[in-house]
Design a protein around this motif. Structure first.
Motif, mmCIF file in Angstrom:
data_model
loop_
_atom_site.group_PDB
_atom_site.id
_atom_site.type_symbol
_atom_site.label_atom_id
_atom_site.label_comp_id
_atom_site.label_asym_id
_atom_site.label_seq_id
_atom_site.Cartn_x
_atom_site.Cartn_y
_atom_site.Cartn_z
ATOM 1 N N PRO A 100 0.801 -1.229 0.000
ATOM 2 C CA PRO A 100 0.000 0.000 0.000
ATOM 3 C C PRO A 100 0.834 1.280 0.000
ATOM 4 O O PRO A 100 0.419 2.301 -0.558
ATOM 5 N N ALA A 101 2.022 1.237 0.598
ATOM 6 C CA ALA A 101 2.871 2.428 0.621
ATOM 7 C C ALA A 101 3.561 2.667 -0.716
ATOM 8 O O ALA A 101 3.936 3.793 -1.037
ATOM 9 N N ASN A 102 3.739 1.612 -1.489
ATOM 10 C CA ASN A 102 4.418 1.704 -2.781
ATOM 11 C C ASN A 102 3.645 0.858 -3.792
ATOM 12 O O ASN A 102 4.147 -0.149 -4.286
ATOM 13 N N PRO A 103 2.401 1.251 -4.123
ATOM 14 C CA PRO A 103 1.561 0.403 -4.969
ATOM 15 C C PRO A 103 1.907 0.490 -6.450
ATOM 16 O O PRO A 103 2.363 1.520 -6.930
ATOM 17 N N CYS A 104 1.663 -0.604 -7.138
ATOM 18 C CA CYS A 104 1.767 -0.597 -8.594
ATOM 19 C C CYS A 104 0.400 -0.194 -9.157
ATOM 20 O O CYS A 104 -0.528 0.075 -8.396
ATOM 21 N N GLN A 105 0.257 -0.219 -10.462
ATOM 22 C CA GLN A 105 -1.004 0.169 -11.084
ATOM 23 C C GLN A 105 -2.159 -0.751 -10.696
ATOM 24 O O GLN A 105 -3.296 -0.322 -10.602
ATOM 25 N N SER A 106 -1.882 -2.013 -10.483
ATOM 26 C CA SER A 106 -2.950 -2.977 -10.209
ATOM 27 C C SER A 106 -3.158 -3.260 -8.726
ATOM 28 O O SER A 106 -4.101 -3.953 -8.359
ATOM 29 N N HIS A 107 -2.304 -2.727 -7.859
ATOM 30 C CA HIS A 107 -2.340 -3.090 -6.448
ATOM 31 C C HIS A 107 -3.700 -2.850 -5.792
ATOM 32 O O HIS A 107 -4.246 -3.747 -5.143
ATOM 33 N N HIS A 108 -4.252 -1.666 -5.926
ATOM 34 C CA HIS A 108 -5.504 -1.341 -5.237
ATOM 35 C C HIS A 108 -6.671 -2.173 -5.773
ATOM 36 O O HIS A 108 -7.491 -2.666 -5.002
ATOM 37 N N ARG A 109 -6.724 -2.354 -7.068
ATOM 38 C CA ARG A 109 -7.813 -3.147 -7.652
ATOM 39 C C ARG A 109 -7.691 -4.605 -7.240
ATOM 40 O O ARG A 109 -8.676 -5.240 -6.884
#
Length: 137
Positions: A100-109
């Motif tokens: 969460p501190a260093n998310p990629c484009q797909s992390h949150h989804r």
């Protein structure tokens, strides 16, 4: 899908929730009721007792009892003892660390998908699986 251990644990909890609670059930009785390997289930039951889902007692009158109200005990709580939500350790679209501190484009989804997959377990109680939700003893 839950692992075999989590499924055995849930089945054992359902047996105990249906039981009148007048006496503790031995691990062998529960194993026979759900067609589970006795030694394997015994370890699973002790793990549930360590988590406070069951109580256990030794001796000739010993065994296991449900320590939680079936109307409050969720399937997720039982399953999470064995199959906790897997942390996203590596980025789905790259080989680097992703959090969460260093998310990629797909992390949150992707995190939302994992959470949504768990939602039915978190919203289902043991009592509702037995069809006894809201009944008075």
């Amino acid at each position: 899908m839950p692992s075999s251990t989590a499924e055995y644990a849930l089945r054992a909890v359902l047996v105990l929730a249906r039981h009148d609670g007048g006496r503790a059930l031995r691990a062998e009785e529960i194993a026979d009721a759900i067609a589970a390997p006795r030694n394997y289930l015994s370890k699973t039951l002790h793990a549930l007792a360590r988590e406070g889902i069951l109580t256990s007692a030794r001796g000739p009158r010993g065994g296991f009892l449900l320590a939680c109200d079936p109307e409050e005990l969720t399937v997720a709580r039982v399953i999470d003892c064995f199959d906790g939500p897997p942390p996203l350790r590596r980025c789905l679209i790259g080989g680097t660390a992703c959090d969460p501190a260093n998310p990629c484009q797909s992390h949150h989804r992707w995190s939302a998908i994992i959470a949504a997959r768990r939602t039915p377990f978190a919203q289902t109680t043991v009592a509702s699986l037995l069809g006894t939700q809201g009944e008075n003893p």
